[in-house]
Scaffold this active site. Structure first.
Site, short mmCIF file in Angstrom:
data_model
loop_
_atom_site.label_atom_id
_atom_site.label_comp_id
_atom_site.label_asym_id
_atom_site.label_seq_id
_atom_site.Cartn_x
_atom_site.Cartn_y
_atom_site.Cartn_z
N ASN A 70 73.38 68.02 -0.19
CA ASN A 70 73.97 66.90 -0.93
C ASN A 70 72.92 65.81 -1.14
OD1 ASN A 70 76.10 67.79 1.50
ND2 ASN A 70 76.86 68.07 -0.56
N ARG B 287 70.95 69.52 7.52
CA ARG B 287 71.47 70.84 7.14
C ARG B 287 70.51 71.56 6.21
NH1 ARG B 287 75.52 70.05 4.03
NH2 ARG B 287 75.80 67.80 4.19
N CYS C 38 78.32 69.99 1.80
CA CYS C 38 78.28 71.44 1.66
C CYS C 38 76.83 71.88 1.80
CB CYS C 38 78.77 71.91 0.29
SG CYS C 38 80.49 71.51 -0.09
N TYR D 222 78.66 68.35 -3.66
CA TYR D 222 78.75 66.90 -3.88
C TYR D 222 77.37 66.27 -3.98
CZ TYR D 222 83.44 64.84 -3.88
OH TYR D 222 84.68 64.39 -4.25
#
Length: 329
Positions: free
Chosen positions: A174, A227, A2, A81
């Site tokens: 994460n 990300r 995420c 997570y």
């Protein structure tokens, strides 16, 4: 997997936004948890009554479980997570508030009004190794928060005692831990929105082919570090929004850069890990925005006083999963 980040508008609005990337189909929809919601901890059977109402992506299991949310006081939180890093207590501890990891957000948003409030109550929390009934595993989570102050903090349960970590970048993905991601940004100090200048090789002057040369080293994969860097760069460089409406447009552009198409990332089990929804929460307007994978339409739920007074039971709003196309002709 995420990605989350916080954003502030020029008129002082504060938003926390996220993608929900998961292989198991969560079937989460915008859900209001009302004032005085009563629920039972799965760790020791203790009953809790939430003081504050909140709205987020929820689903009813043995109780309503939320992956993110915004409460009526403007405190917002998203759980992501943290595989391989999360540490939980093996059993409940007497004198503590014993919660399963998936219950932590439910308790915090129902009990705390601000990040300072979270800090004051954090010492009494004991997160217990307790599986999610639907998944059959204990979820390795960490949490990102903001409130009307604009402060951004992270809680990562890498030891059994919990503590607040300041997040000066305002981005979280994460594993690894947040400190690693922030330090990793030092590898990308050459990123810039402007063009790189021509470079001379002997008598040859190499000129850029086109625009965007300042972003040529921007990572393009879907790993957490890639990300994180993408979200941090875009968040920092996108033209600052004047108001909440412009901010939601900005948020969706940034999140689109990290959204994972179904099939682009496959787990060892063979299941695709993809972005099931994106969401954003505004602390000041108390509005929750939500878009499903199947439909690009932005849906919203606002915790107005009328809604708060009239919502006595948990209420889920089903979003349309059919693509909304505006047919001009």
């Amino acid at each position: 997997m995420c990605t989350s980040f916080v954003l502030e508008t020029l008129d002082g609005k504060h938003l926390l936004s996220r993608t929900m990337d998961f292989a198991f189909i969560l079937e989460a929809n915008p859900t209001i948890s009302p004032r005085n919601y009563v629920w039972k901890s799965s760790t020791d059977g203790a009953n809790y009554i939430n003081r504050y109402a909140f709205v987020g992506a929820g689903r009813e299991l043995d109780k309503y479980i939320f992956a993110d949310g915004l409460n009526e006081e403007g405190l917002s939180c998203a759980s992501l997570y943290l595989p391989g890093e999360a540490v939980y207590a093996p059993a409940p501890v007497e004198g503590k508030i014993n919660l399963a990891p998936q219950e932590f957000l439910l308790w915090l948003l129902g009990t705390c009004a601000t990040i300072k409030d979270v800090e004051a109550k954090l010492a009494v929390i004991n997160l217990v190794d307790q599986p999610v009934p639907l998944l059959g595993i204990t979820t390795p989570l960490h949490w990102i928060f903001t409130d009307k102050s604009g402060r951004c903090v992270v809680i990562e349960p890498t030891e059994t005692s919990l503590r607040i970590k300041e997040n000066p970048v305002g981005v979280m993905t994460n594993t690894p831990r947040i400190e690693w991601h922030i330090e990793n940004l030092r590898n990308y100090t050459g990123l810039q929105a402007k063009q790189l200048p021509p470079v001379k090789f002997g008598d040859y002057i190499a000129k850029p082919f086109s625009q965007g040369t300042g972003t040529s080293k921007l990572p393009g994969g879907y790993t957490p570090p890639e990300r994180f860097v993408r979200a941090a760069y875009l968040k920092e460089n996108i033209i600052k929004a004047k108001n909440e409406e412009e901010a939601i447009t900005n948020v969706w552009y940034v999140l689109n850069s990290v959204r994972i198409p179904n099939g682009a990332v496959i787990k060892d089990s063979g299941d695709p890990d993809f972005t099931q929804y994106v969401a954003s929460m505004c602390s000041e307007s108390k509005t929750y925005y939500f878009t499903s994978y199947e439909n690009n339409q932005i849906n919203s739920v606002t915790l107005s006083e009328k809604v708060l007074e009239n919502t006595k039971e948990p209420t889920t709003y089903q979003v349309d999963k059919v693509q909304n196309v505006n047919k001009l002709v």
